[in-house]
Design an enzyme around this catalytic site. Sequence first.
Site, mmCIF file in Angstrom:
data_model
loop_
_atom_site.group_PDB
_atom_site.id
_atom_site.type_symbol
_atom_site.label_atom_id
_atom_site.label_comp_id
_atom_site.label_asym_id
_atom_site.label_seq_id
_atom_site.Cartn_x
_atom_site.Cartn_y
_atom_site.Cartn_z
ATOM 1 N N TRP A 123 162.054 10.703 -25.957
ATOM 2 C CA TRP A 123 161.393 11.837 -26.645
ATOM 3 C C TRP A 123 160.436 11.420 -27.754
ATOM 4 C CZ3 TRP A 123 161.264 17.209 -26.878
ATOM 5 C CH2 TRP A 123 160.849 17.764 -28.093
ATOM 6 N N MET A 124 159.271 12.081 -27.826
ATOM 7 C CA MET A 124 158.443 11.981 -29.032
ATOM 8 C C MET A 124 158.029 13.374 -29.491
ATOM 9 S SD MET A 124 154.487 10.797 -28.222
ATOM 10 C CE MET A 124 153.773 11.464 -29.723
ATOM 11 N N ASN A 125 157.865 13.525 -30.828
ATOM 12 C CA ASN A 125 157.126 14.685 -31.320
ATOM 13 C C ASN A 125 156.015 14.215 -32.241
ATOM 14 O OD1 ASN A 125 159.976 14.737 -32.601
ATOM 15 N ND2 ASN A 125 158.950 16.032 -34.039
ATOM 16 N N ASP A 126 155.862 14.751 -33.408
ATOM 17 C CA ASP A 126 154.636 14.625 -34.209
ATOM 18 C C ASP A 126 154.028 13.220 -34.312
ATOM 19 O OD1 ASP A 126 156.100 16.873 -34.744
ATOM 20 O OD2 ASP A 126 156.217 16.552 -36.893
ATOM 21 N N GLN A 142 157.125 10.618 -34.325
ATOM 22 C CA GLN A 142 158.527 11.022 -34.377
ATOM 23 C C GLN A 142 159.155 10.655 -33.042
ATOM 24 O OE1 GLN A 142 160.235 13.273 -37.165
ATOM 25 N NE2 GLN A 142 159.029 11.496 -37.740
ATOM 26 N N TRP A 150 164.966 16.024 -28.565
ATOM 27 C CA TRP A 150 164.931 15.686 -29.988
ATOM 28 C C TRP A 150 166.301 15.151 -30.413
ATOM 29 C CZ3 TRP A 150 167.095 16.485 -34.696
ATOM 30 C CH2 TRP A 150 166.303 16.213 -35.808
ATOM 31 N N PHE A 190 161.715 11.719 -40.959
ATOM 32 C CA PHE A 190 160.863 12.818 -40.501
ATOM 33 C C PHE A 190 159.388 12.473 -40.739
ATOM 34 C CE2 PHE A 190 163.647 16.890 -40.099
ATOM 35 C CZ PHE A 190 164.493 16.230 -39.242
ATOM 36 N N SER A 191 158.519 13.455 -40.479
ATOM 37 C CA SER A 191 157.083 13.174 -40.420
ATOM 38 C C SER A 191 156.472 12.748 -41.753
ATOM 39 C CB SER A 191 156.344 14.405 -39.905
ATOM 40 O OG SER A 191 156.536 14.476 -38.530
ATOM 41 N N ASP A 252 157.095 16.429 -44.762
ATOM 42 C CA ASP A 252 155.890 15.966 -44.059
ATOM 43 C C ASP A 252 154.757 15.603 -45.024
ATOM 44 O OD1 ASP A 252 157.509 16.738 -41.971
ATOM 45 O OD2 ASP A 252 156.429 18.597 -41.561
HETATM 46 C C1 FRU Z 1 157.362 19.345 -36.774
HETATM 47 C C2 FRU Z 1 158.631 18.858 -37.448
HETATM 48 C C3 FRU Z 1 158.336 18.337 -38.838
HETATM 49 C C4 FRU Z 1 159.469 17.378 -39.072
HETATM 50 C C5 FRU Z 1 159.623 16.758 -37.711
HETATM 51 C C6 FRU Z 1 161.022 16.340 -37.374
HETATM 52 O O1 FRU Z 1 157.389 19.262 -35.384
HETATM 53 O O2 FRU Z 1 159.601 19.869 -37.461
HETATM 54 O O3 FRU Z 1 158.249 19.344 -39.818
HETATM 55 O O4 FRU Z 1 159.172 16.422 -40.052
HETATM 56 O O5 FRU Z 1 159.171 17.720 -36.783
HETATM 57 O O6 FRU Z 1 161.048 15.643 -36.171
#
Ligand code: FRU
Length: 553
Positions: A123-126, A142, A150, A190-191, A252
Amino acid sequence: MQNYKLETGRYSRIEFIAKKTEEPCGFIRLHLGNELVGEYYFKFKGYESYAFDLQKQTEYFVEISGLEFSLCYLCGQENILEEGVKFLTFKENEIIFSGEDGPEKEYEQEFRNRFHFSPYKNWMNDPNGLCFFQGYYHLFYQYNPNGLQWGNMHWGHAVSKDLVHWRHLPVALYPQIELLDAEEFRGGAFSGSAVIRENRMHLFFTRHFGKTDRSWQRQWQMTCISEDGVHFSQETVAVWGTPEGVYYDFRDPKVIEENGVFHMILGGTVHHVPAILDYISEDLDVWNYNGVIFEEKDPAYGISECPDIYPLGGKYVLTAGYIYAHPEQKKSRQDTKYYIGTWENGRFKAEAEGIYDYGRDFYAVQSFEHNGRRISIGWNNGVNEMPGEGSSNGTASIPREMRLENGRLLMTPAEEMRLLEEKPADVRGKVKGLKGYRLEAELPENFKGIFYLAQNECQKVTLTIDGNVIKLITGKEEDACVFHGESYIKDLDVFVDRSLIEIFVNKGAHTCTRRYYLAGQEDGISFDFESDKKVKSLTVKPMKGIFGREKYL
Ligand code: FRU
């Protein structure tokens, strides 16, 4: 117990994440001849990371017992920024390595995007920490290397020389150790963002620690430094404690330098209103609260996330993601907005605003500046359930170049995307067997037509243009993305990857990013179109994948 031979070659370190499969113990041991030179017993219930320094050009024997690996790679070689890490998997009796040309073959899967960045697995996000440092673009993100959804957050890390071909580097940040044993807690790194000062890269990010059911949680800001873009110092606290009115959402950090002062802007809520907060510093060390620069008053929104601010075309552009106040009432959970305006005396005043992307799969956008260009990269959301095979979930968007013209925010694909184009296909009939493609079209006024962007035996992904209205249907009709241009749709620049579509309309005046999942396109993606008028021009160019080593500039 399993035994392996490991030839180190030019690598001087092995890093891995694993967890115990059986009580009472899971361990890994390294032997040089008959001598035991390293051993590690896993301590926690969850996934845990560890690393051994190795001698180069040496054969080790590796003994593994009671462990399940999620990620393992060799690194530490001199030219790691050029080559990236070498992933390896412990199979029954042998070690399988990612290819000499990089991990391209691992990206050959039905739904795996080929020219959008995604992690080697899971998984990846931001996107985080975007910057240009010592000759390389850096993309952190992330990352949950331990699953397709997640989970406790790491910072994955990749570098590029040309903004489109990426090399995977070692994981940069890990979740706090106290998260490894307890399912009732979650959090991690986190971000955040990167800022370059005196030839050092400073990372700023949020640490989150809280109950999984969200009944109790804390967020605070941390920092660490890199001299070489690969190794990071011990992290220290940048901002601890929250200003009045901030109860918990406080995250963030985006750090920028403006007129000799560093600003750290943060997302969250102040007295329950989504707000962007500002801290200032002269040295990146001591930070002082400088108040709220902006509040979003639309009651639909509950929390602001991932804020960014930058000068562009004589104004400031502010961007932020918003989680809906009542996500259960909406089809999607979140929006990204931009605002154009002034930033003076600690307040941002919006003169114009809008939705950043109409497609619902573009979020957590972050920008950076290099050589006078402002580049943005967003996250193309992961899905809750993977539709079939796939070893990663979530991608980074195509890098977008930002401009402000006549008070309008325009975003176009970075010029470097041209490096991936192959010779145009013949579009006189249906084009079949594409692995991914870029379609550019110039349209006459008041054009009506349908572009079939992808199809299988029973379903089509359609992009319908009718004058100034655009409609993208990737699944059910009621989930269509529809938006109205301010004028006729005159040109289209469309990127179709295996499970993601990114559309730039009228030279970047509108964008639309949407995932799609069409099973059974084994022969590749096929494109077709029909219209009531002749298009002025239409080209379809197959796109190359981005993970082969020989393709690095
Ligand atoms: C946005 C978010 C950020 C947070 C991160 C956690 O997608 O919710 O606010 O830092 O993802 O993975």
